[in-house]
Design a protein around this motif. Structure first.
Motif, PDB file in Angstrom:
ATOM      1  N   THR A 175       0.835  -1.198   0.000  1.00 47.95           N
ATOM      2  CA  THR A 175       0.000   0.000   0.000  1.00 47.95           C
ATOM      3  C   THR A 175       0.872   1.250   0.000  1.00 47.95           C
ATOM      4  O   THR A 175       1.787   1.375   0.796  1.00 47.95           O
ATOM      5  CB  THR A 175      -0.934   0.010   1.223  1.00 47.95           C
ATOM      6  N   THR A 176       0.569   2.160  -0.904  1.00 47.61           N
ATOM      7  CA  THR A 176       1.309   3.419  -1.010  1.00 47.61           C
ATOM      8  C   THR A 176       0.443   4.573  -0.522  1.00 47.61           C
ATOM      9  O   THR A 176      -0.754   4.402  -0.272  1.00 47.61           O
ATOM     10  CB  THR A 176       1.712   3.679  -2.472  1.00 47.61           C
TER      11      THR A 176
ATOM     12  N   GLU B 142      -0.581   7.016  -2.290  1.00 52.67           N
ATOM     13  CA  GLU B 142      -1.580   7.265  -3.323  1.00 52.67           C
ATOM     14  C   GLU B 142      -2.764   6.306  -3.208  1.00 52.67           C
ATOM     15  O   GLU B 142      -3.919   6.710  -3.332  1.00 52.67           O
ATOM     16  CB  GLU B 142      -0.940   7.152  -4.711  1.00 52.67           C
ATOM     17  N   LYS B 143      -2.493   5.017  -2.960  1.00 51.83           N
ATOM     18  CA  LYS B 143      -3.571   4.041  -2.807  1.00 51.83           C
ATOM     19  C   LYS B 143      -4.399   4.350  -1.560  1.00 51.83           C
ATOM     20  O   LYS B 143      -5.627   4.224  -1.572  1.00 51.83           O
ATOM     21  CB  LYS B 143      -3.004   2.627  -2.709  1.00 51.83           C
TER      22      LYS B 143
ATOM     23  N   ASN C 282      -6.606   7.362  -2.381  1.00 52.82           N
ATOM     24  CA  ASN C 282      -7.721   6.996  -3.260  1.00 52.82           C
ATOM     25  C   ASN C 282      -8.807   6.226  -2.507  1.00 52.82           C
ATOM     26  O   ASN C 282      -9.989   6.369  -2.805  1.00 52.82           O
ATOM     27  CB  ASN C 282      -7.227   6.171  -4.441  1.00 52.82           C
ATOM     28  N   ALA C 283      -8.421   5.417  -1.526  1.00 54.30           N
ATOM     29  CA  ALA C 283      -9.394   4.633  -0.778  1.00 54.30           C
ATOM     30  C   ALA C 283     -10.221   5.506   0.163  1.00 54.30           C
ATOM     31  O   ALA C 283     -11.405   5.250   0.377  1.00 54.30           O
ATOM     32  CB  ALA C 283      -8.686   3.544   0.015  1.00 54.30           C
TER      33      ALA C 283
ATOM     34  N   LEU D 157      -8.339  -3.594   1.774  1.00 51.72           N
ATOM     35  CA  LEU D 157      -7.558  -2.667   0.966  1.00 51.72           C
ATOM     36  C   LEU D 157      -6.291  -3.401   0.546  1.00 51.72           C
ATOM     37  O   LEU D 157      -5.527  -3.859   1.401  1.00 51.72           O
ATOM     38  CB  LEU D 157      -7.208  -1.404   1.761  1.00 51.72           C
ATOM     39  N   ASP D 158      -6.080  -3.541  -0.739  1.00 54.04           N
ATOM     40  CA  ASP D 158      -4.948  -4.294  -1.299  1.00 54.04           C
ATOM     41  C   ASP D 158      -4.905  -5.727  -0.775  1.00 54.04           C
ATOM     42  O   ASP D 158      -3.835  -6.286  -0.525  1.00 54.04           O
ATOM     43  CB  ASP D 158      -3.618  -3.593  -0.994  1.00 54.04           C
TER      44      ASP D 158
END
Length: 173
Positions: free
Chosen positions: A78-79, A81-82, A85-86, A133-134
């Motif tokens: 997980t970055t 940015e991710k 966005n979530a 998430l991911d």
């Protein structure tokens, strides 16, 4: 085993009404095959809930005092940015930060998000807690204020010449 399997199929096709859900059929079969006594009452149909909670209010959840949330259980992939966005659909997101290891640069598995208002943060906490998430289940909690580390104590064991005393017991060398 083949007999039990064919009996199970006949029960599913013949004894359950067409309008009942698979959950009701599953609980009927569970009651039929898993009960120790044959006179056990059949279960009533109950609303479905997910493994991680059904959205009901939990009494031991601390209230939000700041619009900053602590996100744990993040994937190593997980970055920032991710994460952004979530959590962006729940309000004006001011910050989304995944905490990374200084040496490897990989995620430590947690991060923080900060919203403009408490209401947006509360909405995000309710909607994103125990979600995937991911590929990992994340948990959303109120962020605690950062505690200052105590100042390092001066070394009282050094002498005026700069040498320190060795207080190792039982070592000769």
């Amino acid at each position: 085993m083949a007999f039990s399997s064919s009996l199970l199929h006949r029960l599913l096709r013949g004894s359950t009404p067409v309008s009942s859900s698979s959950a009701a059929a599953s609980s009927l079969l569970r009651a039929t095959f898993c009960s120790s006594s044959s006179s056990a009452p059949l279960p009533t149909e109950s609303p479905l809930s997910s493994v991680f909670g059904d959205g009901a209010e939990v009494s031991n959840v601390p209230p939000l005092t700041a619009p900053k949330l602590f996100i744990s259980g993040l994937s190593r992939l997980t970055t920032d940015e991710k994460l952004k966005n979530a959590f962006a659909p729940f309000g004006q997101l001011l910050e989304a930060k995944v905490i990374t290891d200084r040496i490897s640069g990989r995620s430590k598995g947690f991060g923080f998000v900060r919203y403009a208002t408490l209401e947006e943060a509360e909405n995000a906490r309710q909607e994103m807690n125990a979600k995937f998430l991911d590929g990992w289940v994340i948990f959303v909690d109120p962020a605690k204020p950062r505690q200052q580390k105590p100042a390092p104590r001066p070394d009282t064991d050094s002498s005026h010449t700069g040498f320190t005393t060795n207080k190792t017991v039982g070592w000769c060398g």
